[in-house]
Design a protein around this motif. Sequence first.
Motif, mmCIF file in Angstrom:
data_model
loop_
_atom_site.group_PDB
_atom_site.id
_atom_site.type_symbol
_atom_site.label_atom_id
_atom_site.label_comp_id
_atom_site.label_asym_id
_atom_site.label_seq_id
_atom_site.Cartn_x
_atom_site.Cartn_y
_atom_site.Cartn_z
ATOM 1 N N GLY A 129 -28.044 4.402 -46.515
ATOM 2 C CA GLY A 129 -28.792 4.472 -45.407
ATOM 3 C C GLY A 129 -27.773 4.109 -44.016
ATOM 4 O O GLY A 129 -27.939 4.440 -42.912
ATOM 5 N N LYS A 130 -26.661 3.525 -44.475
ATOM 6 C CA LYS A 130 -25.418 3.470 -43.298
ATOM 7 C C LYS A 130 -25.120 4.735 -42.518
ATOM 8 O O LYS A 130 -24.677 4.682 -41.454
ATOM 9 N N ALA A 131 -25.287 5.768 -43.339
ATOM 10 C CA ALA A 131 -24.690 6.980 -42.549
ATOM 11 C C ALA A 131 -25.821 8.057 -42.230
ATOM 12 O O ALA A 131 -25.506 9.096 -41.812
ATOM 13 N N MET A 132 -27.073 7.455 -41.973
ATOM 14 C CA MET A 132 -28.113 8.117 -41.594
ATOM 15 C C MET A 132 -28.690 7.703 -40.033
ATOM 16 O O MET A 132 -28.509 6.579 -39.800
ATOM 17 N N ASP A 133 -29.092 8.690 -39.446
ATOM 18 C CA ASP A 133 -29.524 8.567 -38.021
ATOM 19 C C ASP A 133 -31.038 7.927 -38.143
ATOM 20 O O ASP A 133 -31.634 7.902 -39.489
ATOM 21 N N LEU A 138 -35.817 6.939 -41.523
ATOM 22 C CA LEU A 138 -37.317 6.424 -41.576
ATOM 23 C C LEU A 138 -37.766 7.356 -42.708
ATOM 24 O O LEU A 138 -38.770 6.822 -43.653
ATOM 25 N N ASP A 139 -37.694 8.783 -42.634
ATOM 26 C CA ASP A 139 -37.814 9.638 -43.787
ATOM 27 C C ASP A 139 -37.495 9.366 -45.113
ATOM 28 O O ASP A 139 -38.228 9.166 -46.068
ATOM 29 N N GLU A 140 -36.418 9.034 -45.310
ATOM 30 C CA GLU A 140 -35.816 8.328 -46.623
ATOM 31 C C GLU A 140 -36.374 7.292 -46.994
ATOM 32 O O GLU A 140 -36.697 7.145 -48.254
ATOM 33 N N THR A 141 -36.638 6.258 -46.131
ATOM 34 C CA THR A 141 -37.184 4.935 -46.512
ATOM 35 C C THR A 141 -38.591 5.193 -47.147
ATOM 36 O O THR A 141 -38.887 4.843 -48.153
ATOM 37 N N ALA A 142 -39.276 6.164 -46.343
ATOM 38 C CA ALA A 142 -40.653 6.456 -46.879
ATOM 39 C C ALA A 142 -40.416 6.954 -48.287
ATOM 40 O O ALA A 142 -41.220 6.600 -49.267
#
Length: 164
Positions: A129-133, A138-142
């Motif tokens: 997650g540190k490398a994501m905008d 939010l998409d990856e979290t879901a």
Amino acid sequence: MASPHHLPLKRASVKTRFARTFLRALHNLNAGAAAQERRRRCRKIKLAAYASMASAVGPRRAWSRALLWRIRSRASLRRIPAAQRSNHHRRKTPPPRPRRPRRSRNDVVRGGRLDSDKAKELRKLVPGGKAMDLCCLLDETAHYIKCLSSQVEIMRNIADLFST
């Protein structure tokens, strides 16, 4: 009862791929009675569950790639002898000076205050997650939450199956 290698599978969904690789990993664990051995087995089970989930999802998702990379890098570090491992992580150059955090256009402003604290916490929880905008985060979290709930459901079913 069928062994984990010969389960009847009708389709190769993420749940079935996870269950198959997780059962295979559980099958390979040694049974031990000591408390230290039980803790070690618990860590191995947790690692096997995460590795199975990430490999079932495949490289399509950033969190699964980050999780698999973390697992593989830890495994490669274990192969290095302890004396070399302590020298392996030492920096020869001084650490870089901390920079002021820049405001990203993806950060949401609410009531005149930057709402990046919640995003920072979320980045810590989602692998990679540190490398994501913020949008990708939010998409990856879901997707990560959906996979974690499937993992819990499958592990509960496995525990119910073996406890009766």
